[in-house]
Write an enzyme that holds these catalytic residues in place. Structure first.
Site, PDB file in Angstrom:
ATOM      1  CB  SER A 158      68.808 120.506  65.548  1.00  0.00           C
ATOM      2  OG  SER A 158      68.814 119.597  64.616  1.00  0.00           O
TER       3      SER A 158
ATOM      4  CG  HIS B 131      71.086 121.972  60.771  1.00  0.00           C
ATOM      5  ND1 HIS B 131      70.483 120.806  60.162  1.00  0.00           N
ATOM      6  CD2 HIS B 131      70.698 121.832  62.277  1.00  0.00           C
ATOM      7  CE1 HIS B 131      70.070 120.027  61.372  1.00  0.00           C
ATOM      8  NE2 HIS B 131      69.990 120.627  62.246  1.00  0.00           N
TER       9      HIS B 131
ATOM     10  NE  ARG C  81      65.086 114.328  55.632  1.00  0.00           N
ATOM     11  CZ  ARG C  81      65.784 114.898  56.275  1.00  0.00           C
ATOM     12  NH1 ARG C  81      65.626 115.356  57.525  1.00  0.00           N
ATOM     13  NH2 ARG C  81      67.008 115.110  55.752  1.00  0.00           N
TER      14      ARG C  81
ATOM     15  CG  ASP D  80      66.324 121.989  54.402  1.00  0.00           C
ATOM     16  OD1 ASP D  80      65.261 121.865  55.096  1.00  0.00           O
ATOM     17  OD2 ASP D  80      67.461 121.702  54.731  1.00  0.00           O
TER      18      ASP D  80
ATOM     19  CG  HIS E 263      72.437 114.897  54.043  1.00  0.00           C
ATOM     20  ND1 HIS E 263      72.962 114.110  55.207  1.00  0.00           N
ATOM     21  CD2 HIS E 263      71.476 115.612  54.758  1.00  0.00           C
ATOM     22  CE1 HIS E 263      72.302 114.246  56.228  1.00  0.00           C
ATOM     23  NE2 HIS E 263      71.294 114.948  55.840  1.00  0.00           N
TER      24      HIS E 263
HETATM   25  N1  NMX Z   1      76.810 123.840  46.844  1.00  0.00           N
HETATM   26  C1  NMX Z   1      77.973 124.217  46.657  1.00  0.00           C
HETATM   27  N2  NMX Z   1      78.974 123.466  47.277  1.00  0.00           N
HETATM   28  C2  NMX Z   1      78.802 122.381  47.966  1.00  0.00           C
HETATM   29  C3  NMX Z   1      77.309 121.978  48.280  1.00  0.00           C
HETATM   30  C4  NMX Z   1      76.312 122.532  47.760  1.00  0.00           C
HETATM   31  N3  NMX Z   1      75.122 122.273  47.681  1.00  0.00           N
HETATM   32  N4  NMX Z   1      77.516 120.853  48.975  1.00  0.00           N
HETATM   33  C5  NMX Z   1      78.729 120.526  49.401  1.00  0.00           C
HETATM   34  N5  NMX Z   1      79.608 121.725  48.739  1.00  0.00           N
HETATM   35  C6  NMX Z   1      80.782 121.779  49.026  1.00  0.00           C
HETATM   36  C7  NMX Z   1      81.000 122.020  50.448  1.00  0.00           C
HETATM   37  O1  NMX Z   1      81.042 123.425  50.784  1.00  0.00           O
HETATM   38  C8  NMX Z   1      82.757 121.694  50.414  1.00  0.00           C
HETATM   39  O2  NMX Z   1      83.340 122.736  49.934  1.00  0.00           O
HETATM   40  P1  NMX Z   1      84.723 123.118  50.448  1.00  0.00           P
HETATM   41  O3  NMX Z   1      85.823 121.853  50.265  1.00  0.00           O
HETATM   42  O4  NMX Z   1      85.427 124.433  49.349  1.00  0.00           O
HETATM   43  O5  NMX Z   1      84.544 123.569  51.845  1.00  0.00           O
HETATM   44  C9  NMX Z   1      82.860 120.260  49.422  1.00  0.00           C
HETATM   45  O6  NMX Z   1      81.643 120.398  48.810  1.00  0.00           O
HETATM   46  C10 NMX Z   1      82.636 119.125  50.183  1.00  0.00           C
HETATM   47  O7  NMX Z   1      81.563 119.039  51.119  1.00  0.00           O
HETATM   48  P2  NMX Z   1      80.708 117.860  51.224  1.00  0.00           P
HETATM   49  O8  NMX Z   1      81.807 116.634  52.142  1.00  0.00           O
HETATM   50  O9  NMX Z   1      80.127 117.385  50.038  1.00  0.00           O
HETATM   51  O10 NMX Z   1      79.689 118.106  52.311  1.00  0.00           O
HETATM   52  P3  NMX Z   1      79.551 118.351  54.042  1.00  0.00           P
HETATM   53  O11 NMX Z   1      79.299 117.234  54.441  1.00  0.00           O
HETATM   54  O12 NMX Z   1      80.759 119.260  54.395  1.00  0.00           O
HETATM   55  O13 NMX Z   1      78.422 119.488  53.953  1.00  0.00           O
HETATM   56  C11 NMX Z   1      76.364 120.353  53.655  1.00  0.00           C
HETATM   57  C12 NMX Z   1      77.017 119.237  53.779  1.00  0.00           C
HETATM   58  C13 NMX Z   1      74.797 119.838  53.819  1.00  0.00           C
HETATM   59  C14 NMX Z   1      76.467 121.496  54.858  1.00  0.00           C
HETATM   60  C15 NMX Z   1      76.535 120.756  52.369  1.00  0.00           C
HETATM   61  O14 NMX Z   1      76.159 119.889  51.327  1.00  0.00           O
HETATM   62  C16 NMX Z   1      75.619 122.097  52.049  1.00  0.00           C
HETATM   63  O15 NMX Z   1      76.377 123.211  52.345  1.00  0.00           O
HETATM   64  N6  NMX Z   1      74.724 122.205  51.228  1.00  0.00           N
HETATM   65  C17 NMX Z   1      73.987 123.326  50.967  1.00  0.00           C
HETATM   66  C18 NMX Z   1      73.066 123.780  52.414  1.00  0.00           C
HETATM   67  C19 NMX Z   1      71.950 122.907  52.748  1.00  0.00           C
HETATM   68  O16 NMX Z   1      71.086 122.598  51.811  1.00  0.00           O
HETATM   69  N7  NMX Z   1      71.920 122.426  53.959  1.00  0.00           N
HETATM   70  C20 NMX Z   1      70.808 121.717  54.383  1.00  0.00           C
HETATM   71  C21 NMX Z   1      71.212 120.113  54.903  1.00  0.00           C
HETATM   72  C22 NMX Z   1      69.933 119.660  55.306  1.00  0.00           C
HETATM   73  N8  NMX Z   1      69.375 120.015  56.632  1.00  0.00           N
HETATM   74  O17 NMX Z   1      68.253 120.476  56.612  1.00  0.00           O
HETATM   75  O18 NMX Z   1      70.048 120.453  57.712  1.00  0.00           O
HETATM   76  C1  MLT Z   2      68.657 116.957  59.283  1.00  0.00           C
HETATM   77  O1  MLT Z   2      67.468 116.715  59.132  1.00  0.00           O
HETATM   78  O2  MLT Z   2      69.125 117.114  60.477  1.00  0.00           O
HETATM   79  C2  MLT Z   2      69.526 117.312  58.127  1.00  0.00           C
HETATM   80  O3  MLT Z   2      69.187 116.437  56.990  1.00  0.00           O
HETATM   81  C3  MLT Z   2      70.964 117.344  58.581  1.00  0.00           C
HETATM   82  C4  MLT Z   2      71.767 115.961  58.933  1.00  0.00           C
HETATM   83  O4  MLT Z   2      71.093 114.925  58.961  1.00  0.00           O
HETATM   84  O5  MLT Z   2      72.886 116.147  59.204  1.00  0.00           O
END
Ligand code: NMX
Ligand code: MLT
Length: 469
Positions: free
Chosen positions: A277, A307, A362, A408, A353
């Site tokens: 964002s 996100h 947080r 979250d 993350h």
């Molecule tokens: N559950 C299952 N798989 C996960 C999770 C999770 N919570 N977190 C990471 N992975 C997987 C990810 O999908 C990826 O798989 P693949 O290689 O098959 O594509 C692998 O682990 C490596 O990912 P990372 O490098 O650890 O994480 P990345 O930086 O790519 O993504 C998020 C970060 C936040 C997108 C990821 O952790 C996620 O999808 N979390 C769940 C959704 C979430 O809670 N999002 C909110 C973030 C905070 N916000 O408010 O924005």
């Molecule tokens: C945020 O607050 O924007 C989320 O934790 C995602 C991020 O920092 O990448």
């Protein structure tokens, strides 16, 4: 009455800063206001020339210093770990979490003025801190609260625009549409059409940003009341601050819920510049799109499930656990449910993350709020159990870089406890909060004359050829 809880903490921070040069740099901006005479606009006007000089010096003295190597992995991997943006208002440390202008969340809770003694920080105080790098006095925060209330009149066409959408359109769609409808009042756009000099861009950006921040809770609560409370709108209460009023207009007058809203808005406001964002807002604004256009774009990024929409996903997921296993689900059954989610090709929402490598502070401060206000809530207990159950499973997967909970993972159960049970609405609350960080940085983008953002892209063929060389 002034509620400054942090006098002793402040003394400690100052003496630590003198002893540790690294810390001194991180608290470079950190000052407590000694006078309440100047308003926010005048303060910024005073600060801008010195920061412009600072940027000029940085560029001329260190413009060619390298900040790291760009690898193919980074290009293919969503630019993770690639430093590429200037973002003044906050900085994220992978181990420690966010600092707003050098202050951690507990420090903000201690130092920023509160609505009541010992209470949560007022988001207006955080806005002041993000914009000026200085901790405001209670009088300054009160005057900013008043200014925001004075700007909080939403034109009628905004409601009509939202009303044109189906009532069950996603709340984020309704909210972003409302923000686009607000755009017609942009002072920046008008000034640009009249040929404003670039050195003055920050002034209408400041005007638009403050009006946008002021009006967002009204648009957001309109969407909530339209969708879930038969359209019965609650007017603003002039005796309340920003966070308190937002809770009030949504329909929540429990003082604890108002405190939660102050904390919620404060901690969701800013998370350095690379998150989807903030980065989107910054990118769109770099084309000199006004704050309304830029923030609407940011909201559309926030609406994605990886996100901001993750807060909705978390509560829906928790409710699906309860639906299948009951409220008093055992840890063994929780483990099974987590595996079931993973095996069906889904993520566990609220965990992981892009930058953080430890539990999100947080999350921790929301957990502390729950321990204080709702320790016996069954859903809070479930969230606590997930804290134990999920990380080892994610580690077992072998690919997740951060198995710990993010912001979250906790927010939904707190809101649900106070009666805000409509999970689909939760990302709108995140959106209102995020405006504070994005707009504060946007004002500085214009004040510092930051350029159009335009990174280079390449094709797979280009990469293959390059790597063979
Ligand atoms: N559950 C299952 N798989 C996960 C999770 C999770 N919570 N977190 C990471 N992975 C997987 C990810 O999908 C990826 O798989 P693949 O290689 O098959 O594509 C692998 O682990 C490596 O990912 P990372 O490098 O650890 O994480 P990345 O930086 O790519 O993504 C998020 C970060 C936040 C997108 C990821 O952790 C996620 O999808 N979390 C769940 C959704 C979430 O809670 N999002 C909110 C973030 C905070 N916000 O408010 O924005
Ligand atoms: C945020 O607050 O924007 C989320 O934790 C995602 C991020 O920092 O990448």
């Amino acid at each position: 009455m002034v509620f400054h809880k942090g006098a002793s903490l402040l003394t400690k921070l100052r003496s630590r800063a003198v002893q540790q040069p690294g810390l001194r740099n991180s608290v470079r901006w950190f000052q407590v206001q000694t006078s309440s005479e100047v308003d926010l606009h005048s303060q910024l006007k005073e600060l801008i020339p010195e920061q412009q000089e600072r940027l000029k010096k940085l560029r001329s003295e260190h413009g060619k210093v390298q900040l790291g190597n760009i690898t193919v992995d980074m290009v293919l991997g969503g630019m993770r770990g690639m430093t590429g943006l200037l973002w003044e208002t906050s900085l994220l440390d992978p181990e420690e979490g966010i600092r707003f202008r050098g202050l951690s969340i507990p420090e903000c809770q201690n130092l920023l003025p509160a609505a009541k003694s010992g209470g949560e920080p007022l988001p207006e105080g955080l806005l002041w801190l993000l914009l000026t790098g200085k901790v405001p006095t209670k009088e300054q925060v009160d005057s900013l609260s008043k200014e925001l209330r004075n700007r909080a009149t939403v034109p009628d066409h905004v409601y009509k625009t939202i009303d044109a959408l189906p009532i069950d359109a996603h709340p984020m769609t309704q909210f972003a549409t409302g923000v686009m409808a607000l755009q017609v009042q942009s002072e920046f756009q008008k000034a640009y059409e009249k040929g404003i000099h670039k050195s003055k861009y920050w002034e209408p950006t400041f005007e638009d940003s403050l009006s946008l921040i002021a009006q967002l809770p009204i648009v957001a609560s309109y969407v909530y009341r339209r969708m879930y409370k038969n359209g019965q709108v609650i007017p603003m209460d002039d005796s309340l601050d920003y966070g308190g009023n937002f809770a009030h207009m949504l329909g929540f007058d429990d003082p604890a819920m108002q405190e939660l809203m102050r904390l919620y808005v404060t901690i969701h406001s800013d998370h350095e510049g690379g998150n989807v964002s903030a980065h989107t807002g910054h990118l769109v604004a770099s084309a000199l799109s006004d704050p309304y256009l830029s923030f609407a774009a940011a909201l559309n990024g926030l609406a994605g499930p990886l996100h901001g929409l993750a807060n909705q996903e978390v509560l829906l997921w928790i409710k699906s656990v309860v639906g299948e296993c009951g409220e008093n689900v055992s840890k063994e059954d929780l483990q099974k449910y987590v595996w079931k989610t993973l095996n069906s090709g889904k993520v566990v929402p609220g965990f992981g993350h892009g930058v953080l490598r430890k539990t999100d502070p947080r999350y921790t401060c929301q957990r502390e709020f729950a321990l204080k206000h709702l320790p016996e809530d069954p859903l809070f207990k479930l969230v606590s159990n997930l804290y134990e159950v999920v990380p080892p499973i994610l580690l077992e997967l072998g690919k997740v870089k951060n198995p710990w909970p993010n912001v979250d993972a906790h927010s939904g159960v707190l809101l649900n406890y106070y009666g805000l049970t409509e999970a689909r609405y939760y990302t709108v609350l995140f959106g209102v909060s995020r405006a504070i960080g994005i707009c504060a940085q946007l004002i500085w983008d214009r004040a510092l004359g930051l350029p159009l953002e335009r990174p280079k892209s390449v094709t797979m063929e280009w990469l293959e050829k390059h790597c063979k060389k």
